[in-house]
Design an enzyme around this catalytic site. Structure first.
Site, short mmCIF file in Angstrom:
data_model
loop_
_atom_site.label_atom_id
_atom_site.label_comp_id
_atom_site.label_asym_id
_atom_site.label_seq_id
_atom_site.Cartn_x
_atom_site.Cartn_y
_atom_site.Cartn_z
N ASP A 138 0.81 -1.21 0.00
CA ASP A 138 0.00 0.00 0.00
C ASP A 138 0.85 1.26 0.00
O ASP A 138 2.08 1.20 0.13
CB ASP A 138 -0.95 -0.01 1.21
CG ASP A 138 -0.25 -0.45 2.51
OD1 ASP A 138 0.98 -0.38 2.57
OD2 ASP A 138 -0.95 -0.86 3.44
N ASN B 219 -7.11 -3.17 14.59
CA ASN B 219 -8.52 -3.42 14.25
C ASN B 219 -8.67 -4.59 13.27
O ASN B 219 -9.73 -4.78 12.69
CB ASN B 219 -9.16 -2.14 13.68
CG ASN B 219 -8.51 -1.69 12.37
OD1 ASN B 219 -7.66 -2.39 11.81
ND2 ASN B 219 -8.89 -0.52 11.90
N HIS C 221 -6.98 -4.98 10.38
CA HIS C 221 -6.76 -4.70 8.95
C HIS C 221 -5.46 -5.34 8.46
O HIS C 221 -4.52 -5.55 9.22
CB HIS C 221 -6.83 -3.20 8.64
CG HIS C 221 -5.65 -2.37 9.04
ND1 HIS C 221 -5.75 -1.23 9.79
CD2 HIS C 221 -4.32 -2.47 8.74
CE1 HIS C 221 -4.56 -0.69 9.96
NE2 HIS C 221 -3.67 -1.42 9.33
N GLU D 172 -9.48 -1.97 5.56
CA GLU D 172 -10.07 -1.64 6.85
C GLU D 172 -11.31 -2.50 7.11
O GLU D 172 -11.90 -3.04 6.16
CB GLU D 172 -10.48 -0.17 6.85
CG GLU D 172 -9.32 0.81 6.72
CD GLU D 172 -8.57 1.02 8.03
OE1 GLU D 172 -8.53 0.08 8.86
OE2 GLU D 172 -8.01 2.10 8.21
C1 GLP Z 1 -0.27 0.11 8.63
C2 GLP Z 1 0.03 -0.69 7.37
C3 GLP Z 1 -0.16 -2.17 7.59
C4 GLP Z 1 0.51 -2.58 8.88
C5 GLP Z 1 -0.14 -1.89 10.05
C6 GLP Z 1 0.45 -2.27 11.40
O1 GLP Z 1 -1.57 0.54 8.72
N1 GLP Z 1 -0.72 -0.29 6.23
O2 GLP Z 1 0.37 -2.88 6.48
O3 GLP Z 1 0.43 -3.98 9.05
O4 GLP Z 1 0.03 -0.50 9.86
O5 GLP Z 1 1.57 -1.49 11.67
P1 GLP Z 1 2.63 -1.78 12.82
O6 GLP Z 1 3.44 -2.91 12.32
O7 GLP Z 1 3.44 -0.52 12.89
O8 GLP Z 1 1.88 -2.09 14.04
#
Ligand code: GLP
Length: 249
Positions: A67, A135, A137, A142
């Site tokens: 993304d 959440n 995702h 989402e």
């Molecule tokens: C973002 C990314 C996800 C990632 C998530 C969790 O929203 N788009 O791909 O898995 O955050 O992030 P973190 O690893 O910093 O907890």
């Protein structure tokens, strides 16, 4: 789905990296799906180490990121384009033309999404690395997003923006939109490695593995993937109904 519960973040990173390194050794032209966020940073460090010791090369590897934010330029330090460069690409011998991250030019978003989607279907990932949002995702799919989505433009929900605000100066600076692989693109990977560490992810991990397959927890679709390896530390595993360190469904 296989779940491996390990001691801590470092063990999680080591285990995931060793799976990826083995696959690269067997197939040097691996197609690798990459994630951003804090979770995969340790894995990227270990991959860089393996490159530096000559164990693997990125020369023939192709990468596809999940993304990208919309509304900040690619050169912004918090764009996922900058993130990948800063934490992996600048240290290894990957070819520029083999790096794929969705572009975020607001004048061409629909075209970009279509084109990225075609590229994804033409390049099945051998391994897709995933983190998970608190959440549930994955990528930026989402809660509520259709489980049959392909690459699309998404409005980020408030919880996600608050979680990601730690990387920006203020919540207002966190982009409101992103372009993301859809669930259908994520599922089109030969192998998926999902990583999580810390208490904050415990509920999402529980629902992902033991809950119903439901659009409210996008990661729950992974129950249907034929080769999904979940590597989590003890804290992220703390809501699972068993103390086993290896669980297979
Ligand atoms: C973002 C990314 C996800 C990632 C998530 C969790 O929203 N788009 O791909 O898995 O955050 O992030 P973190 O690893 O910093 O907890």
């Amino acid at each position: 789905m296989q779940i491996h519960v390990v001691k801590n973040y470092d063990e999680m990173s080591k285990k995931a990296a060793s799976i990826i390194i083995k696959e690269i050794i067997v197939k040097p032209s691996l197609i690798l799906g990459l994630a951003t966020g804090s979770t995969p940073l340790g894995v990227y460090e270990k991959l860089i180490e393996a490159y530096e010791t000559g164990l693997i090369s990125f020369e023939n590897i192709k990468t596809f990121n999940l993304d990208e934010y919309i509304g900040i330029p690619r050169e912004h330090p918090q764009s996922y384009y900058s993130f990948m460069n800063e934490h992996l690409f600048k240290y290894v011998d990957i070819k520029k033309e083999n790096i794929n991250i969705p572009d975020n030019d607001i004048n061409r978003l629909n075209e970009i999404a279509k084109e990225y989607n075609n590229r994804l279907f033409g390049n099945q990932r051998d391994i897709q690395i995933l983190g998970i949002g608190a959440n549930g995702h994955i990528g930026f799919n989402e809660p509520g997003s259709s489980l049959s989505n392909q690459t699309f433009i998404v409005e980020l929900n408030e919880e996600t923006r608050k979680d990601n605000a730690r990387f920006f100066n203020s919540l207002e600076e966190v982009p409101k939109y992103a372009i993301t692989m859809g669930i259908k693109n994520i599922m089109y990977s030969r192998k998926i490695i999902l990583l999580a560490s810390g208490k904050k992810k415990a509920e999402a991990i529980y629902k992902m593995a033991y809950g119903d397959i439901d659009t409210r927890v996008p990661a729950s679709i992974l129950q249907l993937h034929p080769d999904c390896i979940v590597i989590i530390d003890k804290e992220a595993a703390s809501m699972l109904p068993t103390n086993e360190t290896f669980i297979e469904f």
